[in-house]
Write a protein that holds these residues in place. Structure first.
Motif, PDB file in Angstrom:
ATOM      1  N   SER A  55       1.138  -1.433  -0.094  1.00  0.00           N
ATOM      2  CA  SER A  55      -0.447  -0.101   0.016  1.00  0.00           C
ATOM      3  C   SER A  55       0.885   1.248   0.029  1.00  0.00           C
ATOM      4  N   TRP A  56       1.752   1.132   0.706  1.00  0.00           N
ATOM      5  CA  TRP A  56       2.975   2.347   1.244  1.00  0.00           C
ATOM      6  C   TRP A  56       3.552   2.716  -0.227  1.00  0.00           C
ATOM      7  N   SER A  57       3.828   0.979  -1.500  1.00  0.00           N
ATOM      8  CA  SER A  57       5.011   1.700  -2.801  1.00  0.00           C
ATOM      9  C   SER A  57       3.391   1.956  -3.539  1.00  0.00           C
ATOM     10  N   PHE A  58       2.471   1.743  -3.359  1.00  0.00           N
ATOM     11  CA  PHE A  58       1.158   2.205  -4.237  1.00  0.00           C
ATOM     12  C   PHE A  58       1.431   3.719  -4.077  1.00  0.00           C
ATOM     13  N   GLN A  59       1.262   3.710  -3.255  1.00  0.00           N
ATOM     14  CA  GLN A  59       0.545   5.400  -2.776  1.00  0.00           C
ATOM     15  C   GLN A  59       2.392   5.994  -3.406  1.00  0.00           C
ATOM     16  N   THR A  60       3.018   5.859  -2.743  1.00  0.00           N
ATOM     17  CA  THR A  60       5.323   6.452  -3.171  1.00  0.00           C
ATOM     18  C   THR A  60       4.876   6.429  -4.541  1.00  0.00           C
ATOM     19  N   SER A  61       4.499   5.547  -5.555  1.00  0.00           N
ATOM     20  CA  SER A  61       4.219   5.277  -7.100  1.00  0.00           C
ATOM     21  C   SER A  61       2.685   6.689  -7.705  1.00  0.00           C
ATOM     22  N   TYR A  62       1.969   6.440  -6.891  1.00  0.00           N
ATOM     23  CA  TYR A  62       1.176   7.828  -7.189  1.00  0.00           C
ATOM     24  C   TYR A  62       1.309   8.707  -7.319  1.00  0.00           C
ATOM     25  N   PHE A  63       2.261   9.396  -6.509  1.00  0.00           N
ATOM     26  CA  PHE A  63       2.829  10.669  -6.054  1.00  0.00           C
ATOM     27  C   PHE A  63       3.830  10.998  -7.547  1.00  0.00           C
ATOM     28  N   VAL A  64       4.563  10.009  -7.332  1.00  0.00           N
ATOM     29  CA  VAL A  64       6.258  10.392  -8.363  1.00  0.00           C
ATOM     30  C   VAL A  64       5.172  10.426  -9.363  1.00  0.00           C
ATOM     31  N   VAL A  70       2.867  16.349 -14.023  1.00  0.00           N
ATOM     32  CA  VAL A  70       2.376  17.835 -13.908  1.00  0.00           C
ATOM     33  C   VAL A  70       4.019  18.384 -14.010  1.00  0.00           C
ATOM     34  N   SER A  71       5.276  18.063 -13.760  1.00  0.00           N
ATOM     35  CA  SER A  71       6.123  18.484 -14.193  1.00  0.00           C
ATOM     36  C   SER A  71       6.769  18.739 -15.552  1.00  0.00           C
ATOM     37  N   ALA A  72       6.178  17.405 -16.468  1.00  0.00           N
ATOM     38  CA  ALA A  72       6.660  17.594 -18.136  1.00  0.00           C
ATOM     39  C   ALA A  72       5.350  18.406 -18.431  1.00  0.00           C
ATOM     40  N   ALA A  73       3.795  18.270 -18.265  1.00  0.00           N
ATOM     41  CA  ALA A  73       3.222  19.213 -18.912  1.00  0.00           C
ATOM     42  C   ALA A  73       3.598  21.036 -18.161  1.00  0.00           C
ATOM     43  N   ALA A  74       4.097  20.980 -17.251  1.00  0.00           N
ATOM     44  CA  ALA A  74       4.172  22.721 -17.026  1.00  0.00           C
ATOM     45  C   ALA A  74       5.038  22.761 -17.906  1.00  0.00           C
ATOM     46  N   ALA A  75       6.599  22.501 -18.325  1.00  0.00           N
ATOM     47  CA  ALA A  75       7.442  22.402 -18.876  1.00  0.00           C
ATOM     48  C   ALA A  75       6.861  22.936 -20.366  1.00  0.00           C
ATOM     49  N   ILE A  76       5.985  21.548 -20.606  1.00  0.00           N
ATOM     50  CA  ILE A  76       5.521  21.194 -22.511  1.00  0.00           C
ATOM     51  C   ILE A  76       4.388  23.135 -22.711  1.00  0.00           C
ATOM     52  N   VAL A  77       3.911  23.365 -21.404  1.00  0.00           N
ATOM     53  CA  VAL A  77       2.773  24.514 -21.585  1.00  0.00           C
ATOM     54  C   VAL A  77       4.367  26.284 -21.921  1.00  0.00           C
ATOM     55  N   LEU A  78       4.971  25.624 -20.943  1.00  0.00           N
ATOM     56  CA  LEU A  78       6.161  26.167 -20.803  1.00  0.00           C
ATOM     57  C   LEU A  78       6.910  27.035 -22.387  1.00  0.00           C
ATOM     58  N   GLN A  79       6.781  25.965 -22.652  1.00  0.00           N
ATOM     59  CA  GLN A  79       7.405  25.898 -23.909  1.00  0.00           C
ATOM     60  C   GLN A  79       6.535  25.626 -25.465  1.00  0.00           C
ATOM     61  N   ALA A  97       0.327  10.071 -20.013  1.00  0.00           N
ATOM     62  CA  ALA A  97       0.511   8.247 -20.331  1.00  0.00           C
ATOM     63  C   ALA A  97       1.899   7.253 -19.702  1.00  0.00           C
ATOM     64  N   LEU A  98       2.656   7.978 -20.041  1.00  0.00           N
ATOM     65  CA  LEU A  98       3.639   7.247 -19.859  1.00  0.00           C
ATOM     66  C   LEU A  98       4.223   6.926 -17.919  1.00  0.00           C
ATOM     67  N   PRO A  99       3.817   7.853 -17.100  1.00  0.00           N
ATOM     68  CA  PRO A  99       3.836   7.110 -15.786  1.00  0.00           C
ATOM     69  C   PRO A  99       3.209   6.978 -15.516  1.00  0.00           C
ATOM     70  N   TYR A 100       2.110   6.616 -16.308  1.00  0.00           N
ATOM     71  CA  TYR A 100       0.781   5.932 -15.633  1.00  0.00           C
ATOM     72  C   TYR A 100       1.173   4.419 -15.858  1.00  0.00           C
ATOM     73  N   PHE A 101       1.486   4.008 -16.966  1.00  0.00           N
ATOM     74  CA  PHE A 101       1.973   2.181 -17.373  1.00  0.00           C
ATOM     75  C   PHE A 101       3.587   2.029 -16.363  1.00  0.00           C
ATOM     76  N   LEU A 102       4.574   2.868 -16.310  1.00  0.00           N
ATOM     77  CA  LEU A 102       5.064   2.646 -15.677  1.00  0.00           C
ATOM     78  C   LEU A 102       4.998   3.059 -13.700  1.00  0.00           C
ATOM     79  N   MET A 103       4.222   3.488 -13.489  1.00  0.00           N
ATOM     80  CA  MET A 103       3.534   3.328 -12.045  1.00  0.00           C
ATOM     81  C   MET A 103       3.089   1.502 -12.532  1.00  0.00           C
ATOM     82  N   PHE A 104       1.913   1.143 -13.104  1.00  0.00           N
ATOM     83  CA  PHE A 104       1.404  -0.126 -13.413  1.00  0.00           C
ATOM     84  C   PHE A 104       2.585  -1.268 -13.103  1.00  0.00           C
TER      85      PHE A 104
END
Length: 120
Positions: A55-64, A70-79, A97-104
């Motif tokens: 459960s802890w690793s699930f929550q950690t992977s969700y936050f990562v 959000v970081s990648a989306a912000a960088a894309i929007v700013l550029q 999509a990529l972090p989602y699939f890497l998380m699973f």
């Protein structure tokens, strides 16, 4: 008669493993039940630890995953002025999509490693 009374008295002794019931009645001796209870308690203790770590690793992977998306989306929007709309859309799609699939993928690896320790 005296021997019969002695045998009956032994069955009723509280220290006897057969004090509560006999195997012929469909019940296990007390020491078997106590040993079984100890083993079940130990299994449940370790199972709780495993489930808590998962459960802890699930929550950690969700936050990562959220952080990278959000970081990648912000960088894309700013550029946005450097990228075409098609490239921006594709980059945003990959950013979410990529972090989602890497998380699973990591969660599946965790569950497989936990399942490899099972006896079944």
């Amino acid at each position: 008669d005296d021997e019969k009374e002695e045998c009956e008295g032994e069955d009723e002794d509280e220290d006897s493993p057969l004090a509560e019931a006999s195997v012929a009645d469909g019940y296990a001796p007390r020491f078997v039940r106590e040993r079984f209870d100890r083993h079940v308690d130990e299994f449940l203790r370790l199972n709780l630890v495993t489930n808590s770590l998962q459960s802890w690793s699930f929550q950690t992977s969700y936050f990562v995953s959220l952080f990278f998306s959000v970081s990648a989306a912000a960088a894309i929007v700013l550029q946005a002025d450097r990228l075409s709309p098609a490239e921006s859309a594709l980059a945003l799609n990959y950013a979410f999509a990529l972090p989602y699939f890497l998380m699973f993928f990591s969660l599946n690896v965790l569950q497989v490693t936990a399942a490899l320790t099972a006896l079944e």
